[in-house]
Design a protein around this motif. Structure first.
Motif, mmCIF file in Angstrom:
data_model
loop_
_atom_site.group_PDB
_atom_site.id
_atom_site.type_symbol
_atom_site.label_atom_id
_atom_site.label_comp_id
_atom_site.label_asym_id
_atom_site.label_seq_id
_atom_site.Cartn_x
_atom_site.Cartn_y
_atom_site.Cartn_z
ATOM 1 N N UNK A 340 45.989 -8.423 48.693
ATOM 2 C CA UNK A 340 46.184 -8.181 50.127
ATOM 3 C C UNK A 340 47.236 -9.123 50.686
ATOM 4 N N UNK A 341 47.253 -10.370 50.199
ATOM 5 C CA UNK A 341 48.214 -11.354 50.695
ATOM 6 C C UNK A 341 49.657 -10.933 50.441
ATOM 7 N N UNK A 342 49.883 -10.142 49.394
ATOM 8 C CA UNK A 342 51.252 -9.727 49.054
ATOM 9 C C UNK A 342 51.673 -8.444 49.760
ATOM 10 N N UNK A 343 50.794 -7.834 50.521
ATOM 11 C CA UNK A 343 51.220 -6.698 51.335
ATOM 12 C C UNK A 343 52.147 -7.225 52.436
ATOM 13 N N UNK A 344 53.261 -6.563 52.700
ATOM 14 C CA UNK A 344 54.282 -7.137 53.597
ATOM 15 C C UNK A 344 53.754 -7.582 54.952
ATOM 16 N N UNK A 345 52.931 -6.776 55.597
ATOM 17 C CA UNK A 345 52.445 -7.182 56.920
ATOM 18 C C UNK A 345 51.492 -8.369 56.838
ATOM 19 N N UNK A 346 50.655 -8.419 55.789
ATOM 20 C CA UNK A 346 49.752 -9.548 55.641
ATOM 21 C C UNK A 346 50.524 -10.827 55.344
ATOM 22 N N UNK A 347 51.586 -10.729 54.584
ATOM 23 C CA UNK A 347 52.434 -11.903 54.352
ATOM 24 C C UNK A 347 52.966 -12.445 55.663
ATOM 25 N N UNK A 348 53.364 -11.530 56.561
ATOM 26 C CA UNK A 348 53.852 -11.943 57.877
ATOM 27 C C UNK A 348 52.757 -12.641 58.676
ATOM 28 N N UNK A 349 51.551 -12.099 58.639
ATOM 29 C CA UNK A 349 50.428 -12.692 59.366
ATOM 30 C C UNK A 349 50.132 -14.098 58.851
#
Length: 561
Positions: A340-349
């Protein structure tokens, strides 16, 4: 015979996040480790020993149990005698013992090393990732030393508050290895306006108290919020001939008898449930005067710098705990083919939360550094007058936003009591209420500027060495200056002005101590009028910030095992 199938096993449990255990909250935290290396390397081993507690599974369970089994008021013993005591689950006492053993309440007063307040701030930051209810008594014990040191009659308390062996008992101060201290200030009709105190005090006599003359008074009144009512003693306020005066109230008197300190009820709080908060009644209660009659508010303000610093530090530590939990959860659970951490939006969060947490941490530590220099450095003394309430206002008010985003990182798993996020979510708003709400802190910043314009000069001097190095930071200086001018003319602008002061201090500390990626992202998104747009919520990083930059920031913030 063919065995019957296990009808209760319908599937294999997979893709559950790893619990956040087995890490060291100090040695695994790059920002914190670098901070101690710069300012107080002598304290690294102490911080590492405490850091191991934050990631210890058993200690985390103690925090869970202490909040699950709330304190209970015992007004009378089984024989009918009034005792006004509070009983706690053993987990509370175990946590308090750990905090005292690791010098969380008192390292600043115990050490002869340089930057003792700075090192103690790091301990408090780490402890607030262990359990926040016990963070209240550690912070009050820390602040109380200032009052004890200034009053000769309380010299024995100054020594005992430096003790490292926690003892839950009602023994007299001389017989205890250490003491727990509380504060009872606010009343129903006044709240934060301490001038509205209705409790009264009547002088009784001057008498020797542990080798020093003490001025004893009799108190009558009611306190609406009194935290940690099982403490060994309390600082409190009462009026003498109409003048608000500071007093210290020992729970147990020198002859071993119990002082009149009637606990009316414990507050049923939304969060911070491990810690007892109460309403108390003074009825012929004995107390020692601290300072001059009628000068009580000024006396208690001498403690407030330390309590406000501790709340700014503790709030940053709470943000750090929620960031650690969020990163652990999202990096060890998968969705749509990746973590989940590597999903682009989660990385932004996560990167956005990391930038905010580091900025708040470094600002609070800058206040701690100034605290170490109050006596000998005029610049730091003036800067602290502004920066302490500004940091308390900003950090405490920012925790709920981090909590909301951290909860979303966990999804439904974070909203159940087995997960520490539920407890932290309830805890998030509290620090902004205690020791002065947001508006009070902003009023204090403005009051300092009006009373002594040299505080504004100190702020300018603090950031002057960085001026001209970055257009965005220069824009932040101009923005802050404009709001300072507006707020000095009109209190209506005190809040945006105080936020601008906090952001300016954060930007300066990031430029001095952080990486290029973190400082760039902060200035691009937090400076008014810059090209990088930033929304109202975390995770709204936009160009020129890229996912690659966000990933670098996220990796810096990850606590390693």
């Amino acid at each position: 015979m063919t065995p019957m199938p296990d009808t209760f096993t319908t599937h294999e449990v997979r893709n559950q996040a790893r619990p956040a255990t087995g890490f060291n909250a100090f040695t695994g935290d790059t920002v914190l480790r670098e901070a101690i290396a710069r300012e107080a390397p002598w304290a690294a081993d102490k911080c590492a020993a405490l850091g191991a507690m934050a990631g210890d599974e058993h200690v985390q369970e103690l925090a869970h149990l202490a909040n699950r089994h709330a304190p209970e008021l015992k007004t009378h013993d089984r024989f009918g005698n009034r005792i006004d005591w509070v009983e706690f689950h053993q987990s509370w006492h175990d946590l308090m013992s750990l905090a005292w053993k690791h010098e969380v309440p008192n390292l600043a007063w115990r050490t002869n090393q340089q930057n003792g307040h700075y090192a103690r701030a790091v301990l408090s930051y780490v402890w607030n990732q262990v359990e926040q209810g016990t963070g209240c008594p550690t912070g009050m014990a820390y602040a109380s030393y200032a009052g004890f040191e200034a009053e000769p009659a309380l010299g024995i308390w100054a020594e005992k508050v430096k003790g490292t062996e926690y003892e839950f008992s009602r023994r007299e101060v001389a017989d205890k290895p250490s003491v727990v201290i509380g504060y009872g200030m606010t009343e129903k009709q006044g709240g934060s306006d301490l001038r509205e105190t209705q409790t009264t005090a009547r002088f009784l006599h001057t008498e020797d108290y542990h080798g020093k003359p003490a001025h004893w008074y009799e108190l009558t009144g009611h306190k609406w919020f009194c935290s940690v009512p099982q403490s060994d003693g309390f600082f409190t306020l009462a009026k003498v001939d109409g003048g608000v005066t500071c007093f210290f109230l020992p729970r147990t008197l020198p002859d071993g008898s119990y002082n009149r300190f009637n606990i009316q009820r414990l507050k049923d709080k939304a969060g911070n449930r491990s810690n007892a908060s109460s309403e108390v009644e003074y009825n012929g209660t004995l107390a020692i005067r601290v300072g001059e009659e009628g000068k009580g508010i000024r006396e208690i303000l001498s403690h407030s710098h330390l309590t406000r610093l501790d709340f700014a530090i503790g709030s940053a530590g709470l943000m750090r705990q929620m960031l650690t939990l969020s990163m652990t959860h999202t990096s060890t659970r998968t969705a749509f083919g990746t973590s989940i951490a590597d999903r682009p939006m989660m990385t932004s969060v996560l990167a956005d939360m990391a930038v905010e947490t580091e900025a708040c941490t470094l600002m609070a530590l800058r206040v701690a550094k100034a605290t170490d220099r109050l006596a000998e450095d005029a610049h730091d003394r003036l800067l602290a007058r502004l920066a302490t309430p500004a940091a308390k206002y900003f950090n405490c008010s920012r925790v709920p936003a981090i909590a909301n985003e951290a909860l979303q990182c966990h999804g439904g798993n974070g909203f159940i009591e087995e997960n520490p996020m539920a407890r932290l979510y309830r805890e998030a708003p509290l620090n902004s209420i205690w020791e002065g709400t947001a508006n009070m802190m902003c009023m204090d910043v403005r009051r300092a500027m009006l009373k002594d314009p040299a505080t504004i000069d100190a702020l300018h001097d603090e950031v002057a060495p960085l001026k001209g190095d970055d257009d965005r930071f220069d824009a932040m200086i101009r923005h802050t200056d404009g709001l300072i001018d507006a707020a000095r003319e009109d209190e209506f602008y005190a809040r945006p002005m105080t936020e601008a002061v906090a952001r300016l201090l954060q930007g300066a500390e990031l430029l001095r101590a952080s990486t290029q990626e973190v400082a760039d992202t902060f200035l691009t998104t937090r400076t008014p009028g810059t090209p990088g747009t930033w929304g109202a919520h975390f995770g709204t990083l936009a160009r020129p910030v890229t996912q690659a930059t966000a990933k670098t920031i996220m990796d810096r913030a990850m606590v390693t095992d």
